[in-house]
Design an enzyme around this catalytic site. Structure first.
Site: not given
Lengths: 310, 126
Positions: A116, A118-120, A122, A167, A186, A239
């Site tokens: 997962a 985006a937005p990139g 990590k 997906d 994440d 988070c």
């Protein structure tokens, strides 16, 4: 102060239980904006050169202890609005969000899945930690999210990243079984840890929403684990501080044979994962997972679990 | 990528591939045969007057380049990053040049014999 009425009674009940005597302190931190943090891109610039320039322009920088190229910054209004940012010399990234790649035991040459992505933030951090060697398969689910991911991969020059739009629950069909040395999930979450950035997550919070997203997280986590090689390391992070989205998901992976390891994160104050929450009793090793509360390091709230496939 | 060797005397050890009619991207060699929706980074594109190098391309190529680089001073770099063309007094052949400022690279420009045309994309201009 968090405006009255945003905190729902059930939220208060649960978080009083979770935080104990620190509940008021927790709320105090939740009501303040987090300190801006940047991550210097050592693949594009000598960090010393950039830090000298930034300090010369009036920035005050303080090293993030758990990531050598992370710095809290002050003395600048918009860290994302400079020429150095436009050239990809650094990335504006919350300090707690730098933890999952550190927990992943990365080295050059590995094959890594970021399910997962985006937005990139990590993805590009991992790419730099690997010295632009090896391959990172960065996936996300929607065109908008993949566009943001692609723009950041380009700006940071991450030449060892492959981008996919699929997906994540179908990761085995997309990427294959037991293919990766490292897997990062994440996961999308209720974002309670992000309340310091926006109170929207508090307004959206409900036990029902937490349950709904934890089902998605579990599907993603099971799929991610399937793609991990034997002996490989997977990091599951969110988070949020919701046990149903964290310990509960990790417990399900342990039930399927995953081993939990305690990550080594230099200079980070953290709390052990919960032993029990509401009606659930978690595997004792779940206590090796990492809960980061906003008041611990003055960051957003975060959760990180390091797992190994035997 | 014979153009890179000819123009800059250096080709990074990467896999280069066409992306659309004129654009070129690069990925690490391990990724050459992988299928993905997008691979690596955009390096540059063919234009009537040469091969325009992207900002990321300028970092990848510039570090090993033996020629074809124009180094800017503080004032020139300020103007370059704000999107302006630069009048150069240097006696240089016409063509595409990688732009360098101290430690960093900032894309490329086309020198027409008098002015270095700024080829930075709008999103990189500050």
């Amino acid at each position: 102060m968090i405006p009255e009425g945003i905190i729902k009674p059930e939220f208060e009940r649960r978080y009083r239980e979770l935080m104990g005597p620190e509940y008021e302190l927790f709320l105090k931190f939740m009501a303040t904006k987090p300190r801006p943090t940047i991550r210097v891109n050592p693949m594009k610039v000598d960090p010393g050169w950039l830090l000298d320039r930034l300090e010369g322009e009036g920035w005050e920088l303080k090293q993030v202890p758990w990531y050598e190229h992370g710095y809290w910054v002050s003395g600048v209004e918009r860290p994302g609005g400079t020429r150095w940012h436009a050239l990809g010399l650094y990335y504006v990234q919350e300090a707690a969000s730098m933890i999952p790649p550190v927990a992943l035991d990365l080295e050059p040459g590995l094959r890594v899945l970021d399910l997962a992505a985006a937005p990139g933030s990590k993805t590009t951090q991992m790419s730099e930690m690997m010295g632009w060697r090896g391959l990172i398969y960065a996936n996300d689910v929607s065109p908008d999210r993949v566009d943001a991911l692609a723009a950041n991969v380009q700006r940071m020059g991450s030449v060892n990243v492959l981008i996919f739009m699929s997906d994540g629950r179908r990761a085995v069909q997309t990427f294959g079984r037991e293919r990766f040395d490292r897997v990062l999930l994440d996961a999308p979450c209720s974002s309670i840890g992000e309340v310091r950035r926006s109170w929207g997550a508090l307004a959206r919070w409900s036990p029902k929403a937490v349950n709904r997203i934890s089902r998605l997280q579990l599907s993603l986590a099971l799929a991610a684990y399937e793609t991990l090689k034997r002996g490989g390391v997977m990091v599951y992070s969110t988070c949020t501080l919701e046990p149903k989205e964290n310990e509960w998901v990790v417990h399900q992976l342990v039930e399927r044979g995953a081993l939990i390891e305690r990550p080594e994160i230099k200079g980070l104050k953290w709390r052990p994962g919960l032993k029990r929450w509401m009606d659930w009793e978690f595997h004792e090793d779940v206590q090796k997972t990492v809960r980061v509360y906003p008041q611990d390091n003055d960051t957003i709230g975060f959760y990180v679990a390091k797992l190994r496939k035997p | 990528m014979s153009f890179l060797r000819e123009r800059f005397g250096y080709v990074p050890d990467l896999h280069f591939f066409a992306s659309g009619k004129r654009k070129v991207r690069a990925v690490v060699k391990e990724g050459a045969d992988e299928r993905a929706d997008l691979k690596g980074v955009y390096v540059g594109k063919k234009a009537p007057y040469g091969f325009i190098i992207s900002v990321e391309g300028s970092f990848l190529v510039g570090r090993g380049a033996k020629k074809g680089i124009i180094e800017l001073n503080d004032e020139e770099f300020d103007r370059w990053m704000s999107g302006q063309d630069l009048e150069l007094r240097e006696d240089l052949p016409k063509g595409v040049y990688i732009v360098k400022y101290q430690e960093v690279f900032a894309g490329s420009g086309y020198f027409n014999g008098r002015v270095l045309k700024n080829l930075l994309p709008r999103v990189r201009i500050q």
